[in-house]
Scaffold this motif. Structure first.
Motif, PDB file in Angstrom:
ATOM      1  N   ARG A   1      93.314  21.980 107.802  1.00 56.92           N
ATOM      2  CA  ARG A   1      93.677  22.256 108.979  1.00 56.92           C
ATOM      3  C   ARG A   1      92.498  23.199 109.544  1.00 56.92           C
ATOM      4  N   VAL A   2      92.816  23.096 111.205  1.00 58.83           N
ATOM      5  CA  VAL A   2      91.905  23.900 111.932  1.00 58.83           C
ATOM      6  C   VAL A   2      92.767  25.038 112.366  1.00 58.83           C
ATOM      7  N   ILE A   3      92.600  26.482 111.917  1.00 58.03           N
ATOM      8  CA  ILE A   3      93.210  27.608 112.125  1.00 58.03           C
ATOM      9  C   ILE A   3      92.500  28.526 112.956  1.00 58.03           C
TER      10      ILE A   3
ATOM     11  N   ASP B   1      90.195  24.198 104.520  1.00 56.01           N
ATOM     12  CA  ASP B   1      90.739  24.585 105.914  1.00 56.01           C
ATOM     13  C   ASP B   1      89.565  25.265 106.772  1.00 56.01           C
ATOM     14  N   LEU B   2      89.294  24.917 108.126  1.00 55.12           N
ATOM     15  CA  LEU B   2      88.456  25.541 108.975  1.00 55.12           C
ATOM     16  C   LEU B   2      89.209  26.812 109.636  1.00 55.12           C
TER      17      LEU B   2
ATOM     18  N   VAL C   1      84.547  29.136 107.308  1.00 54.46           N
ATOM     19  CA  VAL C   1      84.550  30.232 108.405  1.00 54.46           C
ATOM     20  C   VAL C   1      83.808  29.644 109.597  1.00 54.46           C
ATOM     21  N   VAL C   2      84.398  29.288 110.918  1.00 57.35           N
ATOM     22  CA  VAL C   2      83.664  29.028 111.871  1.00 57.35           C
ATOM     23  C   VAL C   2      83.431  30.015 112.909  1.00 57.35           C
TER      24      VAL C   2
ATOM     25  N   CYS D   1      85.081  20.822 115.100  1.00 62.17           N
ATOM     26  CA  CYS D   1      86.101  21.185 113.922  1.00 62.17           C
ATOM     27  C   CYS D   1      86.778  19.771 113.694  1.00 62.17           C
ATOM     28  N   ALA D   2      87.678  19.387 114.436  1.00 65.01           N
ATOM     29  CA  ALA D   2      88.557  17.994 114.274  1.00 65.01           C
ATOM     30  C   ALA D   2      87.699  16.917 113.452  1.00 65.01           C
TER      31      ALA D   2
END
Length: 309
Positions: free
Chosen positions: A4-6, A130-131, A160-161, A261-262
């Motif tokens: 997921r993108v969080i 997950d990002l 971590v982005v 990110c996606a």
């Protein structure tokens, strides 16, 4: 589970006006169009969701009309939120003035979106793969300490982005180093890279940024309509952009980050992810509103036209 993108940062209500020019100090200017939008972290999440990612907002929401608008915008694109609304306090406002050149000027208030805790962030339950997106603006004020505390607890494999924003380079050195040591992906614009490294040429600043991150990390520097530059494993790669005549650049960087990110959680390479993000940003600047990201199908069509004129 599918990665997921969080997003951990502030979701705000953007109040946007079109102005012929900024007023002089103490002066006045008559605005044209006036709109209310869900903004801040919402822009990135919507861009990511429209490119097929499963998305969650881990930040705080208010109780009131502003918070309601935020949640409605998230729900409209199938985006969830993990923390319950803060009672007796509404979400803050970002007042945005857009000039005919598409340049933006901001004034931001603070409200319920700043009321995060390490426990409220953990309700998003990040898993390896997950990002987790972090904004440099969250490292200011009351959101800083709970965010830092929570980042230290993330399991290895959670990516971590960091979107540094204009705030990051001015943070205390100890805070910058602590965050950079946990950053897997740094994505910002040329000014942000220059402010952090002191180097103006993007080919130099992107490598310098990459050298500040943890081992194996990737740095990406956006160069507006020219595209972006990627530093990965000591190698620099230029991914060309798609210049357009802009009418509204508000949210263009957010759109780029969300699509990037996606594409990564979908398993695309950094080069292809950046190419699609460049295209998404080019489409967005031709549309009004901060959360005007294109869908994956619109990006496909845009790229197809340019590959086969």
């Amino acid at each position: 589970m599918t990665p997921r993108v969080i997003h951990t940062a502030q979701a705000l209500l953007d109040e946007v006006v079109q102005v012929p020019a900024l007023p002089e100090r103490g002066g006045n200017v008559m605005a044209g169009a006036h709109h209310l939008y869900a903004g801040g972290a919402v822009n990135i999440l919507i861009a990511a969701a429209r490119s097929g990612a499963a998305c969650v907002h881990a930040g705080a929401h208010g109780t009131g009309p502003n918070g309601d608008l935020i949640r409605e915008a998230l729900a409209a694109d199938g985006i969830g939120w993990s923390a319950p609304p803060i009672t007796d306090l509404d979400t803050g406002i970002c007042f945005v003035m857009i000039e005919p050149s598409a340049e933006r000027t901001f004034v931001t208030t603070q409200g319920a979106e700043r009321r995060i805790t390490a426990a409220s962030l953990q309700l998003s339950a990040p898993q390896p793969g997950d990002l987790v997106c972090v904004s440099g603006f969250s490292l200011l004020g009351r959101t800083r300490d709970p965010l830092l505390e929570w980042l230290d607890t993330l399991a290895e494999g959670v990516i971590v982005v960091l979107d540094p924003g204009a705030a990051f380079a001015g943070l205390e050195r100890s805070v910058r180093e602590r965050v950079l040591a946990r950053t897997d992906v740094w994505t910002g614009n040329a000014d942000e890279a220059r402010d952090l490294t002191g180097l103006a040429p993007i080919a130099e600043s992107v490598l310098a940024v990459g050298g500040l991150l943890r081992e194996g990390a990737v740095a990406i520097v956006r160069d507006g309509p020219a595209g972006c530059v990627i530093a990965e494993a000591g190698r620099v790669q230029v991914v060309p952009g798609y210049p357009q005549q802009p009418i509204d650049t508000n949210g263009a960087g957010d759109t780029h980050t969300g699509v990037l990110c996606a594409c990564r959680v979908a398993g695309l390479s950094w080069e292809e992810s950046a190419r699609r993000a460049n295209a998404a940003g080019a489409i967005k600047v031709t549309r009004r509103g901060p959360a005007a990201a294109p869908t994956a199908a619109e990006i496909d069509a845009f790229l197809a036209e340019r590959r086969h004129p």
